[in-house]
Design an enzyme around this catalytic site. Structure first.
Site, PDB file in Angstrom:
ATOM      1  N   ASP A 310       0.645  -0.891   0.148  1.00 41.57           N
ATOM      2  CA  ASP A 310      -0.307  -0.507   0.111  1.00 41.57           C
ATOM      3  C   ASP A 310       0.898   1.268   0.204  1.00 41.57           C
ATOM      4  OD1 ASP A 310      -2.483   1.499  -0.070  1.00 41.57           O
ATOM      5  OD2 ASP A 310      -3.147   0.384   1.654  1.00 41.57           O
ATOM      6  N   GLU A 511      -9.187   7.027   4.960  1.00 41.45           N
ATOM      7  CA  GLU A 511      -8.951   6.080   5.631  1.00 41.45           C
ATOM      8  C   GLU A 511      -8.495   7.245   7.407  1.00 41.45           C
ATOM      9  OE1 GLU A 511      -5.158   5.208   4.057  1.00 41.45           O
ATOM     10  OE2 GLU A 511      -5.664   5.796   1.950  1.00 41.45           O
TER      11      GLU A 511
END
Ligand code: BGC
Ligand code: BGC
Length: 855
Positions: A310, A511
């Protein structure tokens, strides 16, 4: 939905896409001829904001991404043609890179098309996954994925970082909405459908009408303690597999070619086989887990596609740094998303050097490259023309087209969950209605995070041609005369209406910015100060005797007992996207010749009954077995939800089986325990700020303000402000005043200001984390804007060392020094205003009004 299998071991998965001899020979022939540098080039994926086509050619890069809010020419409204132009430039550069070689390797372009092609102007924006979970409709999921794939192909891209197959188990997690359900059954049945919709079949994937699917984030991202993003998953291996990995089993079976490793950590036993000095749990990041990536995913499950890390996540692995990802490569990462604070060129050179030093076995590199080329082969990359020449490229008629919007509208309709209805729905089409609430005409709240920008914020109405808010849709149905749209109830008189629709909800976030920290309230009205306005409005309507239908936009179920009590009907609408007609389709009686739709959505998450709940799921740690009576699974009843998973009312037929009185739910506060005297620290900006305040920039000569972007560079006159990482990603700003002056202000999100009079006591300090990169110019001043204008200005140099520094310092200014009485803080519009008269460079981190000892 059919029950899902139980796995006592990690299963071997048979993928719908299998290797052929032709593929093996083709891939091997290229790998044999590649140099080490060429191989490492395949393994590096920078973001378009950090790489030019010339560099892509020089390093022979294997792939590129545009992260959330990364646009061609930095233009949010770039057209499909603009995107294709840039994609072609990289394509040509990489073709040229191999001009003198006996082989060529096309590159891949990855993007976050996670609820439609959401980073692209004009694209259809579908509901976020949480709403789709409530729809319980795998066929719809496949059709959404097909439409999304088509829109991606219009821009010539090859790969979407979707679906998220997390099974979120704690509503505090800011990414809850990216998951379909807390119940792995739904995740399992959906994941495969998304993959089939995006990739279609092995044959179709080779054509330019399908795109590569990427299941993420391997594994357990939805099971972190306290729901902390990028935190630590504490489930044992059996539950990790049976709760958190179910989406991979069906996704990989359907042929997903890519898996993204999670930022999170897994505490489980098996993961302790890292190196001895890896003892701290927080360091056992999935990105560095050889056990879970190599041994489990690749060896035991037989995954032969590629694993990508990621966003800069290698940097969090204890054995890696920003610029050295070698340990992660050895753990099994095939492509490094080398972005953010890492310099991908350094990551590249360190990998090359790592192989030369024998730190990374050549066999590991060959394996990675073989996987990458295999995936490219399966995607038909060697036969595809450059992006602009592909079948659907530039087909503006497909981007956000009627047909796709109709699918989105259907999805919205099916995602709505009716939680309460006292004979008020459906609404007649003939009676005037008041449409109100902060979200009734707000596309940002309606679309959520990962929409044009990373956070889904900083968007305007003009950014979404063809989109409809709830207010737009209601106005169309009722006619402008019969539909009063007044979001803040500024002018309409409630007494004039029999019925109101109140649309409320969370601000968009992505997030960690969406996390609700442990100890903080899950009550909507307590998450942000500014959310209190909607509750106040609801009470006003009730007092005026208006019947209220409340529609909630949120990225998760929230504690809304008070709102439910005061509402005659209450609808959970999640984050529906651009097609609000899907809401009015169900809320209103059908028009002439229209079908009558009912509410069919059922909760895919349990609804909290406490504002302070830690694990709000009914059955937090077990594999959900809903055949077992709840009391047996949760003997203390502590986690008993207000509405259980699967709950949802319809207008016809089945009504609620609940025995609770939805007019008189108990109401309690989830705010951190506070004595009357002491307020809690007020986070104004930075790591812990909750979005109640915004940073604004102006100059001494021009008081018109520019909002400071959290994602892009903000430029104004001689001033630039760039997002930087302090305690976590993009939580700080680098301010450079090259010429002229700058006025930087923390502004209350409510233009009326907030009542901060409780902070007037002697124990409160204004605390600013700052790092100076130049001298502090003489005449720099700080002030507070209260009800009665601005306080006296204080000279910053009295509180701050006047010299460049390497480290962050915390400047503390007693609030009392500003000389403001409690009354003056009743309508505080800027709890801090900083005025810098001339050239200066500094980094701005956390800003707060800190109370008592916790300074
Ligand atoms: C970038 C986004 C990216 C995100 C990932 C941000 O810094 O601007 O494009 O998607 O990080 O965490
Ligand atoms: C997110 C991923 C995303 C990536 C690229 C990361 O921060 O966790 O889900 O795909 O950024 O934007």
């Amino acid at each position: 939905m059919k029950p899902i299998p139980y796995y006592s071991h990690w299963p071997a998965i048979t993928s719908a896409i299998q290797s052929t001899t032709e593929e093996t020979i083709f891939v091997d022939r290229i790998v044999e001829q590649m140099t080490l540098e060429e191989k490492v080039g395949q393994m590096i994926q920078p973001d378009i904001r950090d790489v030019t086509p010339t560099e892509a050619r020089e390093y022979k890069l294997g792939s590129i991404l545009n992260g959330g809010g990364g646009w061609v020419n930095d233009d949010k409204r770039a057209s499909a043609g603009d995107w294709l132009g840039l994609l072609d430039q990289y394509w040509d550069a990489l073709e040229a890179a191999y001009a003198d070689r006996p082989f060529r390797i096309p590159y891949l372009w990855g993007t976050d098309a996670v609820h439609g092609h959401n980073n692209i102007y004009r694209a259809t924006v579908f509901p976020h996954n949480i709403g789709l979970g409530a729809a319980r409709d795998p066929d719809l999921i496949r059709r959404i994925a097909e439409a999304t794939a088509t829109e991606i192909c219009v821009t010539g891209m090859d790969w979407t970082f979707a679906p998220t197959v997390a099974t979120p188990r704690n509503l505090r997690w800011g990414r809850t909405y990216e998951g379909y359900s807390e119940d792995p059954t739904i995740v399992y049945h959906y994941a495969g459908e998304v993959v089939r919709g995006l990739q279609q079949s092995a044959e179709a994937l080779k054509t330019d009408r399908a795109v590569l699917s990427n299941v993420k984030h391997w594994v357990g991202d939805g099971g972190t303690r306290h729901g902390i993003d990028r935190g630590c998953n504490h489930y044992d291996e059996d539950l990790l597999r049976n709760i958190h990995a179910m989406g991979y089993f069906s996704g990989l079976e359907a042929g997903a070619q890519i898996v993204m490793a999670s930022f999170s950590t897994w505490e489980g036993e098996a993961n302790y086989d890292h190196s001895p000095d890896d003892g701290v749990a927080f360091n056992k990041r999935l990105t560095g887990s050889r056990y879970l990536i190599n041994d489990v995913l690749k060896d035991r499950m037989g995954f032969d596609g590629l694993v990508i890390s990621d966003w800069n996540s290698h940097a969090d692995v204890s054995k890696c740094t920003d610029n050295n990802a070698n340990y992660a490569i050895n753990a099994g990462i095939d492509i490094l998303m080398a972005t953010g604070s890492s310099d991908w060129r350094q990551v590249y050179w360190n990998a090359v050097a790592g192989v030369e030093r024998g730190e990374i076995p050549m066999a590991r590199i060959d394996d990675a490259v073989r996987r990458i080329l295999r995936v490219k082969f399966r995607a038909g990359m060697w036969d595809k023309p450059k992006p602009s020449q592909r079948a659907l490229a530039g087909r503006g008629d497909l981007l956000g087209c009627e047909e796709h919007r109709a699918v989105a509208r259907e999805a919205v309709r099916k995602s709505l969950v009716l939680l309460k209805n006292k004979n008020v729905l459906p609404l007649p089409r003939t009676k005037p209605i008041l449409v109100t609430g902060s979200a009734c005409d707000d596309l940002q709240k309606q679309t959520g995070g990962w929409t044009l920008t990373w956070q889904g914020s900083e968007n305007t109405r003009e950014d979404f041609p063809g989109a409809k808010t709830f207010a737009d849709s209601a106005r169309e149905i009722l006619g402008a005369d019969h539909c009063a749209v007044d979001p803040g109830l500024a002018w309409a008189n409630p007494q004039d209406f029999d019925t109101a629709v109140l649309v409320i909800g969370e601000d968009p976030a992505a997030e960690m910015f969406g996390d609700i920290a442990p100890g903080h309230s899950l009550a909507l009205s307590e998450i942000k100060r500014k959310y209190q306005a909607d509750l106040a409005l609801l009470k006003r309507l009730k007092q005026a005797g208006v019947r209220v239908v409340t529609v909630l936009y949120s990225g998760r179920p929230l504690y809304t007992n008070e709102e439910i009590n005061h509402s005659d009907a209450f609808v959970a609408a999640w984050l529906p996207g651009t097609e609000a007609d899907g809401i009015t389709d169900v809320l209103f009686e059908p028009g002439n010749g229209q079908p009558r739709y009912d509410f069919t959505g059922r909760l895919s998450f349990s609804w909290p009954n406490r504002p302070d709940s830690e694990a709000v799921n009914a059955i937090p740690e077990h594999i959900p077995d809903y055949s077992v009576p709840e009391e047996e699974q949760d003997p203390t009843g502590e986690h008993k939800p207000l509405f259980p998973l699967g709950y949802g009312l319809s207008l016809q037929g089945e009504s609620s089986r609940l025995t609770i009185d939805l007019d008189r739910l108990p109401v309690s506060s989830g705010s951190m325990a506070k004595s009357d005297a002491v307020a809690e620290t007020l986070e104004l900006f930075g790591t812990r700020a909750n979005g109640d305040f915004n940073l604004m920039l102006s100059t001494r000569d021009d008081s018109n303000e520019t909002p400071v972007s959290s994602n892009q560079t903000t430029r104004r006159d001689g001033v630039t402000i760039v997002p930087i990482d302090y305690r976590h990603q993009q939580d700080a700003r680098r301010v450079a005043v090259e010429s002229g002056s700058a006025v930087v202000r923390v502004a209350a999100g409510d233009s009326q200001g907030y009542d901060l009079s409780e902070y007037a006591g002697p124990d409160v300090v204004l605390s600013i984390d700052i790092r100076l990169d130049s001298d502090w110019p003489a005449g720099s001043r700080v002030a507070i804007d209260g009800t009665s204008g601005t306080s006296g200005y204080l000279d910053v140099s009295n509180y701050l060392p006047n010299e460049p520094m390497n480290d962050w310092v915390t400047v503390r200014i007693p609030l009392a020094d500003f000389g403001l009485e409690a009354d003056a803080l009743r309508g505080t519009v800027s709890p801090v205003r900083l005025e810098i008269p001339s050239a200066c460079r500094f980094d701005l981190g956390d800003i707060r009004w800190a109370v008592s000892e916790q300074h």
